[in-house]
Each structure stands twice: as structure tokens, then as C-alpha cells.
Design a protein around this motif. Sequence first.
Motif, PDB file in Angstrom:
ATOM      1  N   ARG A 459     -24.646  -8.347  19.567  1.00 33.23           N
ATOM      2  CA  ARG A 459     -25.741  -7.931  18.677  1.00 33.23           C
ATOM      3  C   ARG A 459     -26.026  -9.052  17.695  1.00 33.23           C
ATOM      4  O   ARG A 459     -25.110  -9.617  17.086  1.00 33.23           O
ATOM      5  CB  ARG A 459     -25.358  -6.660  17.923  1.00 33.23           C
ATOM      6  CG  ARG A 459     -25.659  -5.416  18.748  1.00 33.23           C
ATOM      7  CD  ARG A 459     -25.878  -4.184  17.915  1.00 33.23           C
ATOM      8  NE  ARG A 459     -27.289  -3.899  17.629  1.00 33.23           N
ATOM      9  CZ  ARG A 459     -28.098  -3.234  18.449  1.00 33.23           C
ATOM     10  NH1 ARG A 459     -27.687  -2.826  19.623  1.00 33.23           N
ATOM     11  NH2 ARG A 459     -29.349  -2.994  18.094  1.00 33.23           N
ATOM     12  N   ILE A 460     -27.313  -9.381  17.624  1.00 36.44           N
ATOM     13  CA  ILE A 460     -27.703 -10.403  16.654  1.00 36.44           C
ATOM     14  C   ILE A 460     -28.945  -9.912  15.908  1.00 36.44           C
ATOM     15  O   ILE A 460     -29.628  -8.982  16.358  1.00 36.44           O
ATOM     16  CB  ILE A 460     -28.003 -11.772  17.315  1.00 36.44           C
ATOM     17  CG1 ILE A 460     -29.179 -11.660  18.293  1.00 36.44           C
ATOM     18  CG2 ILE A 460     -26.788 -12.326  18.020  1.00 36.44           C
ATOM     19  CD1 ILE A 460     -29.711 -13.015  18.736  1.00 36.44           C
ATOM     20  N   SER A 461     -29.237 -10.554  14.814  1.00 32.24           N
ATOM     21  CA  SER A 461     -30.408 -10.178  14.036  1.00 32.24           C
ATOM     22  C   SER A 461     -31.664 -10.542  14.829  1.00 32.24           C
ATOM     23  O   SER A 461     -31.727 -11.618  15.453  1.00 32.24           O
ATOM     24  CB  SER A 461     -30.367 -10.935  12.706  1.00 32.24           C
ATOM     25  OG  SER A 461     -31.658 -10.923  12.149  1.00 32.24           O
ATOM     26  N   ILE A 462     -32.644  -9.677  14.774  1.00 32.07           N
ATOM     27  CA  ILE A 462     -33.876  -9.943  15.525  1.00 32.07           C
ATOM     28  C   ILE A 462     -34.543 -11.235  15.021  1.00 32.07           C
ATOM     29  O   ILE A 462     -35.178 -11.964  15.792  1.00 32.07           O
ATOM     30  CB  ILE A 462     -34.838  -8.723  15.462  1.00 32.07           C
ATOM     31  CG1 ILE A 462     -35.938  -8.846  16.522  1.00 32.07           C
ATOM     32  CG2 ILE A 462     -35.446  -8.551  14.073  1.00 32.07           C
ATOM     33  CD1 ILE A 462     -36.700  -7.559  16.753  1.00 32.07           C
ATOM     34  N   SER A 463     -34.311 -11.533  13.749  1.00 33.63           N
ATOM     35  CA  SER A 463     -34.948 -12.729  13.193  1.00 33.63           C
ATOM     36  C   SER A 463     -34.277 -14.017  13.700  1.00 33.63           C
ATOM     37  O   SER A 463     -34.814 -15.108  13.508  1.00 33.63           O
ATOM     38  CB  SER A 463     -34.913 -12.698  11.669  1.00 33.63           C
ATOM     39  OG  SER A 463     -33.564 -12.675  11.248  1.00 33.63           O
ATOM     40  N   ALA A 464     -33.104 -13.893  14.362  1.00 29.82           N
ATOM     41  CA  ALA A 464     -32.393 -15.088  14.840  1.00 29.82           C
ATOM     42  C   ALA A 464     -32.721 -15.411  16.302  1.00 29.82           C
ATOM     43  O   ALA A 464     -32.327 -16.459  16.819  1.00 29.82           O
ATOM     44  CB  ALA A 464     -30.891 -14.897  14.687  1.00 29.82           C
ATOM     45  N   VAL A 465     -33.471 -14.500  16.963  1.00 36.45           N
ATOM     46  CA  VAL A 465     -33.660 -14.631  18.418  1.00 36.45           C
ATOM     47  C   VAL A 465     -34.391 -15.924  18.771  1.00 36.45           C
ATOM     48  O   VAL A 465     -33.933 -16.709  19.615  1.00 36.45           O
ATOM     49  CB  VAL A 465     -34.422 -13.409  18.978  1.00 36.45           C
ATOM     50  CG1 VAL A 465     -34.823 -13.640  20.435  1.00 36.45           C
ATOM     51  CG2 VAL A 465     -33.586 -12.154  18.857  1.00 36.45           C
ATOM     52  N   LYS A 466     -35.525 -16.145  18.123  1.00 35.11           N
ATOM     53  CA  LYS A 466     -36.355 -17.298  18.505  1.00 35.11           C
ATOM     54  C   LYS A 466     -35.562 -18.608  18.391  1.00 35.11           C
ATOM     55  O   LYS A 466     -35.548 -19.410  19.326  1.00 35.11           O
ATOM     56  CB  LYS A 466     -37.615 -17.363  17.625  1.00 35.11           C
ATOM     57  CG  LYS A 466     -38.537 -18.493  18.035  1.00 35.11           C
ATOM     58  CD  LYS A 466     -39.847 -18.449  17.301  1.00 35.11           C
ATOM     59  CE  LYS A 466     -39.769 -19.238  16.015  1.00 35.11           C
ATOM     60  NZ  LYS A 466     -41.050 -19.295  15.297  1.00 35.11           N
ATOM     61  N   GLN A 467     -34.880 -18.793  17.273  1.00 34.55           N
ATOM     62  CA  GLN A 467     -34.167 -20.061  17.069  1.00 34.55           C
ATOM     63  C   GLN A 467     -33.020 -20.216  18.056  1.00 34.55           C
ATOM     64  O   GLN A 467     -32.771 -21.307  18.573  1.00 34.55           O
ATOM     65  CB  GLN A 467     -33.670 -20.158  15.628  1.00 34.55           C
ATOM     66  CG  GLN A 467     -33.263 -21.573  15.218  1.00 34.55           C
ATOM     67  CD  GLN A 467     -34.368 -22.620  15.454  1.00 34.55           C
ATOM     68  OE1 GLN A 467     -35.528 -22.406  15.095  1.00 34.55           O
ATOM     69  NE2 GLN A 467     -34.019 -23.736  16.107  1.00 34.55           N
ATOM     70  N   LEU A 468     -32.349 -19.089  18.363  1.00 32.99           N
ATOM     71  CA  LEU A 468     -31.238 -19.161  19.325  1.00 32.99           C
ATOM     72  C   LEU A 468     -31.745 -19.680  20.668  1.00 32.99           C
ATOM     73  O   LEU A 468     -31.173 -20.595  21.265  1.00 32.99           O
ATOM     74  CB  LEU A 468     -30.611 -17.770  19.496  1.00 32.99           C
ATOM     75  CG  LEU A 468     -29.403 -17.674  20.421  1.00 32.99           C
ATOM     76  CD1 LEU A 468     -28.414 -16.630  19.912  1.00 32.99           C
ATOM     77  CD2 LEU A 468     -29.784 -17.340  21.864  1.00 32.99           C
ATOM     78  N   VAL A 469     -32.862 -19.115  21.122  1.00 37.89           N
ATOM     79  CA  VAL A 469     -33.398 -19.547  22.423  1.00 37.89           C
ATOM     80  C   VAL A 469     -33.863 -21.002  22.334  1.00 37.89           C
ATOM     81  O   VAL A 469     -33.566 -21.813  23.218  1.00 37.89           O
ATOM     82  CB  VAL A 469     -34.534 -18.613  22.893  1.00 37.89           C
ATOM     83  CG1 VAL A 469     -35.142 -19.113  24.198  1.00 37.89           C
ATOM     84  CG2 VAL A 469     -34.021 -17.189  23.068  1.00 37.89           C
ATOM     85  N   LEU A 470     -34.554 -21.327  21.255  1.00 39.76           N
ATOM     86  CA  LEU A 470     -35.038 -22.716  21.107  1.00 39.76           C
ATOM     87  C   LEU A 470     -33.884 -23.719  21.181  1.00 39.76           C
ATOM     88  O   LEU A 470     -33.987 -24.761  21.823  1.00 39.76           O
ATOM     89  CB  LEU A 470     -35.777 -22.879  19.769  1.00 39.76           C
ATOM     90  CG  LEU A 470     -37.231 -22.427  19.751  1.00 39.76           C
ATOM     91  CD1 LEU A 470     -37.797 -22.514  18.337  1.00 39.76           C
ATOM     92  CD2 LEU A 470     -38.087 -23.261  20.710  1.00 39.76           C
ATOM     93  N   ASP A 471     -32.762 -23.386  20.536  1.00 39.71           N
ATOM     94  CA  ASP A 471     -31.603 -24.293  20.552  1.00 39.71           C
ATOM     95  C   ASP A 471     -31.066 -24.479  21.967  1.00 39.71           C
ATOM     96  O   ASP A 471     -30.672 -25.562  22.342  1.00 39.71           O
ATOM     97  CB  ASP A 471     -30.475 -23.763  19.658  1.00 39.71           C
ATOM     98  CG  ASP A 471     -30.843 -23.879  18.185  1.00 39.71           C
ATOM     99  OD1 ASP A 471     -31.795 -24.618  17.865  1.00 39.71           O
ATOM    100  OD2 ASP A 471     -30.176 -23.214  17.357  1.00 39.71           O
ATOM    101  N   LYS A 472     -31.079 -23.392  22.740  1.00 43.71           N
ATOM    102  CA  LYS A 472     -30.468 -23.465  24.078  1.00 43.71           C
ATOM    103  C   LYS A 472     -31.365 -24.142  25.108  1.00 43.71           C
ATOM    104  O   LYS A 472     -30.889 -24.590  26.141  1.00 43.71           O
ATOM    105  CB  LYS A 472     -30.151 -22.045  24.585  1.00 43.71           C
ATOM    106  CG  LYS A 472     -29.232 -21.279  23.697  1.00 43.71           C
ATOM    107  CD  LYS A 472     -27.803 -21.407  24.175  1.00 43.71           C
ATOM    108  CE  LYS A 472     -26.950 -20.437  23.381  1.00 43.71           C
ATOM    109  NZ  LYS A 472     -25.556 -20.698  23.327  1.00 43.71           N
ATOM    110  N   ILE A 473     -32.667 -24.160  24.864  1.00 43.19           N
ATOM    111  CA  ILE A 473     -33.557 -24.735  25.894  1.00 43.19           C
ATOM    112  C   ILE A 473     -33.941 -26.171  25.561  1.00 43.19           C
ATOM    113  O   ILE A 473     -34.716 -26.793  26.288  1.00 43.19           O
ATOM    114  CB  ILE A 473     -34.845 -23.897  26.101  1.00 43.19           C
ATOM    115  CG1 ILE A 473     -35.697 -23.850  24.825  1.00 43.19           C
ATOM    116  CG2 ILE A 473     -34.499 -22.503  26.600  1.00 43.19           C
ATOM    117  CD1 ILE A 473     -37.021 -23.120  25.012  1.00 43.19           C
TER     118      ILE A 473
END
Length: 476
Positions: A459-473
Amino acid sequence: MANDNKLQNIIAHCKEYGFIFQSSEIYDGLQAVYDYGQYGSELKKNIRDYWWKSMVQMNDNIVGIDAAIFMHPTVWKASGHVDNFSDPMIDNKDSQKRYRVDHLIEGHAETLPKEDGDALLAKMDQLLAVNDFAGLKQLIEDNKIKCAIGGTSNWTDVRQFNLMFSTEMGSVADEANVVYLRPETAQGIFVNFLNVQKTGRMKIPFGIAQTGKAFRNEIVARGFIFRMREFEQMEMQFFVRPGTQKEWYEHWKEARMKWHLSLGIPQEHYRFHDHVKLAHYADAACDIEYDFPMGFKEVEGIHSRTDYDLSQHQQHSGKKLTYFDTELNQHYVPYVIETSIGLDRAVMMVLSEAYAEEDLGTEEKKDDRVVLRFPPMLAPIKLAILPLTKKDGLPDIARDLMNECRPEFKCFYEEKDTIGKRYRRMDAIGTPFCVTIDHQTKEDQTVTIRYRDSMQQERISISAVKQLVLDKIKAF
Ligand code: ATP
């Protein structure tokens, strides 16, 4: 999984999940021509973009161009394609099946004890080197080589067959208007060498990169998208000072292998094949081979082409194609190192590497999945956004997240079926991250993120989703 099955399974998977279709399928297809579907075209584009970035964006001294497919017919005379871009062929009169002579003999050699097979191939190489077609036919007859379809040895003479497609330009269909569909993208770079050098004020050493379609009337076209009649190349010609070509050749050999490894593909799936028999214009050449389901085969070629191409165009066009080297105070025709990779072969390589059939069953319950373990930067869809139910305002939260993320990367929204089924569909197209919006999201603004490869969830904060994906791609 036997490798034969693996290729068949990948082909079936690509069709079932919208990656690659046979061209004109409703008319029973066009042989060795393929269409990329909704996910295949994204994957192909991502590989092309990654190549372009690594060449053009990450190097000060490499620029890109986009030359036309049609070129002046003399280009192909100068490049040697009109006279030499051909393979010796032989037809079986009973089955009407046409074979490339070297493939036919190689196929037969594989059925012989190693020593005999090697001796046969050595003889074939000798005859091919001097274009002794009568000798090649004799070799086929002496070895009683049969047609795989008809089973007979009733062969025609050996003939040269040019691999270029031609068509007519303009309204008068006479010889003068014959134009060719380019069989490689490289010549568009050579003929623009001076345009780019002058307008870009390029200093040697520098490179020109290009991606685009190429066409070859391949006779034996098989192996899915490995050998097609219409395909795409990603080529870079690197212009260097004469005498420095060896060191640049080694540089590009290493740089290109690094690029391949950066796709997350292990070293043992690659090997170099150094050419022993060189084309008359080359002073060094090798292939990077990848371990496809059919075995190790060429995915990319790296060639040290001397000043052959520019000199040929200089001679045929009557235009000077020299460079003035201010350090040496000297004019010369630059030497060229070429890196040439087939985009479709790269797609097939990435698919072969990513494809996995996994048994997740327990003693009580059978369970398996097909997953495409793409590197996140190449995945067609980066993030799936899945509201747990269609009710209670969950789709609205999901839509808001879609709107936040979609300008940055490709997202996919789905609200039908159980979450388990939705995850499996995303695994099958290689989506690295799925986010589920549930009732708890409304309370604490958290979501469940599920990782494709490990199937772990957190579970993560919804506000962290975009940055998490951006970091991984991120590629670089
Ligand atoms: P091959 O020996 O497999 O026919 P080639 O040596 O003729 O290939 P090049 O002319 O060096 O190939 O072309 C550079 C790259 O273009 C190859 O490494 C390959 O990835 C790609 N390529 C060439 N022909 C085809 C084809 N018919 N279909 C798909 N890709 C191709």
C-alpha cells in the motif's frame, strides 16, 4: 519449454494479445509481412525511441535524419545493390519450391556426420566465392540433395536473384522510371553526408543516425518477424579520419554490446560473430548474435566499411564528397563505421527474453500464468489503474489518477472482471505496475500497487504513484 514450442507459443501469444498479426490476415495473409497491433506497435516504438535516445540524444556528435524510401536509381548502382545484392537460387521442378542454394546445402550438411558436413560446406564456400553456379548445381546433384517438400532431386540451374523490389515512378512505365524500394536505410545517410556535415557544422568524428523501413524480396522468409520482406532498420554511420577506423570499430562494438546488456538481457544470451570472409569494401565486420528460440542468430551488424560508400557516390554522382580536416589541413573521403540493427529482430529478441510461462499452482489448486517480463521502460503499458468495483465513487478516483499520469506515460483503465483476472491480463501484455483503488482509498488516500514480476503488493499513497512509476521507467 522446448524451444520449438517456445517460438510457436510466442507467435500465438502475440496474436492473441494484440502484439503482431499476419498482414492481410482476412485474405489468408501475405507471406513474411506482418502488422503490429495495439501493444506491438507501442513496444516497437519504445525500442526505437530507446535506440534513438542512446544514439542521438546521448551523444554530442551524432545527429538523426529521416531520408525518403525512394532514391535516385543510380544510388543503387553506386552502392553495388543493382549488380550484387542477390542470392544464388535453385528451383525444384516438381514441387516448384525455390531455395537459396546456401540454405539448401547447409540444411543437408546438418544431416551428415560433422566431418562430412564441414567438408561439404567448405566446398560450397569455395564455389560461392567465385560464383561458380554450374559447380554449385553439380555439388547439389553429387550429394543427392532432395527437396524437403517434393522429395525429388529434379533441379533447375542455379540463378542469381536480386532481392530489391522495384516499381515505376511517374506515368510512363519504361526503364528510365524504374525506382527501387530501399533495401537498407544506410544509403540515405551516405548521400546526405555533405548536407548534414555542412549545415550541422559537424566535425569528424561524427555520426548520422536513421530509423526506417527497408524492403527485401527474401526468398526463404521464415522465423516469424526474424526475416521479413518489409522491415525496419536502425542504422548509424560514424564518419572517421582514415587510419582511425580500427579503434572506432572496437569502440562501437563495445558500445553496442553495452546497449544490448542495458536491456537487462544477460551476457550469455549474446555472442559476437566476427566475420572471417569480408566483403571487398570492409576491413572488419562482426555480428551481434542473440540466442533466439531458433538458436544464436544475427540481430545487429557492425561494419568497418572504409571509404567505399562515399567514394562510390563521389564517382557516380560526379560531386566531391570530401571533408576538410582543419587539424591535418587536409581533404579526404572519411572512413565509415556502421552499426545496423533490425528493429523487428530487436522486438523479437525482447519478446523472446520476456516471455515466461509460470506454474503458480499448489497441490490443491492448479494455476499458471503467461507473463511478459519487459524492462519497464519498454513495456507497452506502464501502469494499469483498476477500481475494485464500479460503484461508490471508486471509478472517479481512478479517473483522476489516470488524468494525472497519462501525460507522462501510457496508462490503462479497466473496471470489468475480478481483480485477479485483470492482473493476469496485464501480466500477459507485460504491464509492470497495477494500482487498485478500493474503499480504503477513500479513507486514507492509499492504493494497492502490485508488481508484475514478484506479484508482491503493497500500500502506498495515491500521490506517490506517478513518481514511483516515473522513477522505474527512466532509461538514462
Ligand atoms: P541476414 O544475414 O540475416 O540476412 P544481413 O547480414 O543481410 O542479415 P544486414 O544487411 O547487415 O543484414 O542488415 C542489418 C540488420 O537488418 C540485420 O542485422 C537484421 O537485424 C536486419 N535485417 C536484415 N534483413 C532483414 C529481414 N529480412 N527481416 C528483418 N530484419 C532484417
